[in-house]
Scaffold this active site. Structure first.
Site, PDB file in Angstrom:
ATOM      1  N   LYS A  22       0.854  -1.173   0.000  1.00  0.00           N
ATOM      2  CA  LYS A  22       0.000   0.000   0.000  1.00  0.00           C
ATOM      3  C   LYS A  22       0.894   1.228   0.000  1.00  0.00           C
ATOM      4  CE  LYS A  22      -3.390  -2.379   2.852  1.00  0.00           C
ATOM      5  NZ  LYS A  22      -3.369  -2.967   4.157  1.00  0.00           N
ATOM      6  N   GLY A 161      -0.815  -3.390  23.328  1.00  0.00           N
ATOM      7  CA  GLY A 161      -0.783  -4.104  24.586  1.00  0.00           C
ATOM      8  C   GLY A 161      -0.633  -3.231  25.815  1.00  0.00           C
ATOM      9  N   HIS A 168       4.330   4.688  29.994  1.00  0.00           N
ATOM     10  CA  HIS A 168       5.246   4.012  30.915  1.00  0.00           C
ATOM     11  C   HIS A 168       6.024   2.949  30.157  1.00  0.00           C
ATOM     12  CE1 HIS A 168       1.678   1.398  30.785  1.00  0.00           C
ATOM     13  NE2 HIS A 168       2.476   0.402  31.130  1.00  0.00           N
TER      14      HIS A 168
END
Ligand SMILES: [Zn+2]
Ligand SMILES: [Zn+2]
Ligand SMILES: [Zn+2]
Length: 348
Positions: A22, A161, A168
Site C-alpha cells: 500500500k 498491549g 510508561h
C-alpha cells in the site's frame, strides 16, 4: 514478484509482498479521540498510593517518596509476571517436560506525571531522565545472579498491549536468556567467525552507503528500516560505535539517545497519526564478560499488521510495505507540522 529477505543477524526470513503493498500514507490511523486523564489512573500525580511503594524516583528536592513532586517514578508491577528476585531459579521435571520457577523482577517506569504526553511530546531533556532511569534500574539488578537477562520494553497504545494509557515502560529481569537474544548472539558469533567483524558495525556501514533505508542519523546513532523488516515501518536505533551494553552509555550518548528516540517517535506520531507500537532494548546479558562481540540496539515495531495463521505456522512474517518506501516516508515527515488532529484516510 514477492521477495523473501533474510535478516543478516538472525537468519530469519520475511516475505516482502510487494503486490499487496500500500502507499505508506495509507497506514496512517484515524485520529484517536484524546482521552482525558482517568480519574482512577494509578500513574497520575496524586494517585501514588494506588501503586506499590516506589523503588526509585527523580524528584523535586524536598519532596517525600510516594507523594507528588516526582518527574520519573519507578514502582514494582502490581501484577508481576516474574518474581521474587531474591531466590535462585529452580528447575524441575514433570514427565518429559521441564519447568523453572519464574523468579525475577517486573517494574514499571512511569515516563512523566503527564497522562497524555509520550516520547513524541515530552521534551528531550525529560526523555534523558527516563533513559537515566532505565540505566539506574538496569544497574540495580544486573548483579543479581538469579537474573540472566534484563529487558526494557515500551508498549504504546492499546492495540500494542498497553493496558494503561499513561505512558510508561517496563523492566523485566528474567531467569533465562531468551531465544530472541540467543539468536542474535549466535548471529554475531557466526558472522565474526566468518569475517572477523561485528555484523552490526557492518550494517551501519552498509546502510549509510545504501542510504535508502536510513530514517535519521546523528553523530551517535543510525535510525533505519531493517532490510528484512517484519512489519510496515519497523525501525531500529543502532549505535554507530561498537558497544555491547546499553547501560554503559556516557552522559553525552544518553542525551543523543533521548533525542533520537524523541525524533523517531515524533516521525511516527506526525507521519502516521500516532500508531500503536512496541519497542525493546537488546543489550548483552548481564553476566559474564563473554559478550564483547554483541552490539546493543533498540527495535521498534508499529502494530500495523496482525500475525495470523501463516506467520504463526511458519515464523515468516509477511510485510506489505517495503522498508525502502517506509524509510523514505519517515525521512520526509514534517516534524514542524502541528500535531495530527483529523483523521487521515487509512486502514485503521
Ligand atoms: Zn495517568
Ligand atoms: Zn559492532
Ligand atoms: Zn535485537
Amino acid at each position: 514478484m514477492p521477495q523473501l529477505r533474510q535478516d543478516l543477524v538472525t537468519q530469519r526470513w520475511v516475505a516482502i509482498a510487494t503486490e499487496r503493498a500500500k502507499r505508506p500514507s495509507s497506514f496512517s490511523r484515524a485520529a484517536a479521540v484524546p482521552v482525558p486523564p482517568a480519574a482512577q489512573c494509578p500513574f497520575c500525580v496524586g494517585h501514588e498510593a494506588m501503586t506499590p511503594p516506589e523503588v526509585m524516583a527523580f524528584r523535586v528536592p524536598g519532596t517525600e517518596p510516594n507523594t507528588p513532586g516526582w518527574e520519573v517514578r519507578v514502582v514494582p508491577n502490581l501484577y508481576p509476571a516474574f518474581g521474587p528476585a531474591d531466590l535462585e531459579p529452580v528447575i524441575s521435571h514433570v514427565g518429559p517436560y521441564t519447568t523453572m520457577t519464574g523468579v525475577g523482577v517486573h517494574e514499571v517506569l512511569i515516563s512523566s506525571p503527564s497522562h497524555g504526553d509520550d516520547f513524541a511530546q515530552l521534551p528531550v531533556s525529560h526523555i534523558e531522565k527516563v533513559v537515566r532511569a532505565y540505566i539506574a534500574r538496569y544497574d540495580a539488578h544486573r548483579q543479581n545472579p538469579a537474573i540472566r537477562y534484563i529487558l526494557i520494553i515500551n508498549n504504546h497504545g492499546k492495540e500494542a498491549g498497553a493496558s494503561l494509557e499513561h505512558p510508561h515502560s517496563q523492566l523485566f529481569g528474567i531467569p533465562l536468556v531468551p531465544s530472541a537474544v540467543c539468536e542474535e548472539l549466535d548471529g554475531v558469533r557466526r558472522y565474526r567467525a566468518e569475517s572477523g567483524r561485528c555484523v552490526y558495525c557492518d550494517i551501519v556501514t552498509a546502510e549509510r552507503e545504501a542510504g535508502e533505508r536510513v530514517i535519521q542519523e546523528n553523530d551517535w546513532f543510525l535510525v533505519y528500516a531493517p532490510f528484512a523488516s517484519r512489519t510496515p515501518f519497523e525501525a531500529s536505533i543502532l549505535p554507530k560505535w561498537h558497544a555491547a551494553r546499553f547501560e554503559t552509555m556516557t552522559v553525552e550518548q544518553q542525551k543523543a539517545f533521548a533525542s533520537t528516540l524523541h525524533d523517531l517517535t515524533a516521525r511516527l506520531y506526525h507521519g502516521l497519526n500516532d500508531p500503536p507500537f512496541n519497542f525493546y532494548i537488546h543489550t548483552a546479558p548481564p553476566h559474564g564478560d563473554a559478550e564483547p562481540d554483541y552490539h546493543w540496539h533498540l527495535e521498534l515495531l508499529p502494530k500495523l499488521a496482525i500475525a495470523a495463521g501463516f506467520e504463526l505456522g511458519t515464523g515468516v512474517m509477511i510485510n506489505v510495505a517495503t522498508p525502502e518506501s517506509a524509510a523514505e516516508y519517515l525521512r520526509n515527515v514534517d516534524l514542524s507540522a502541528p500535531a495530527p488532529a483529523v483523521s487521515a484516510p487509512g486502514v485503521h
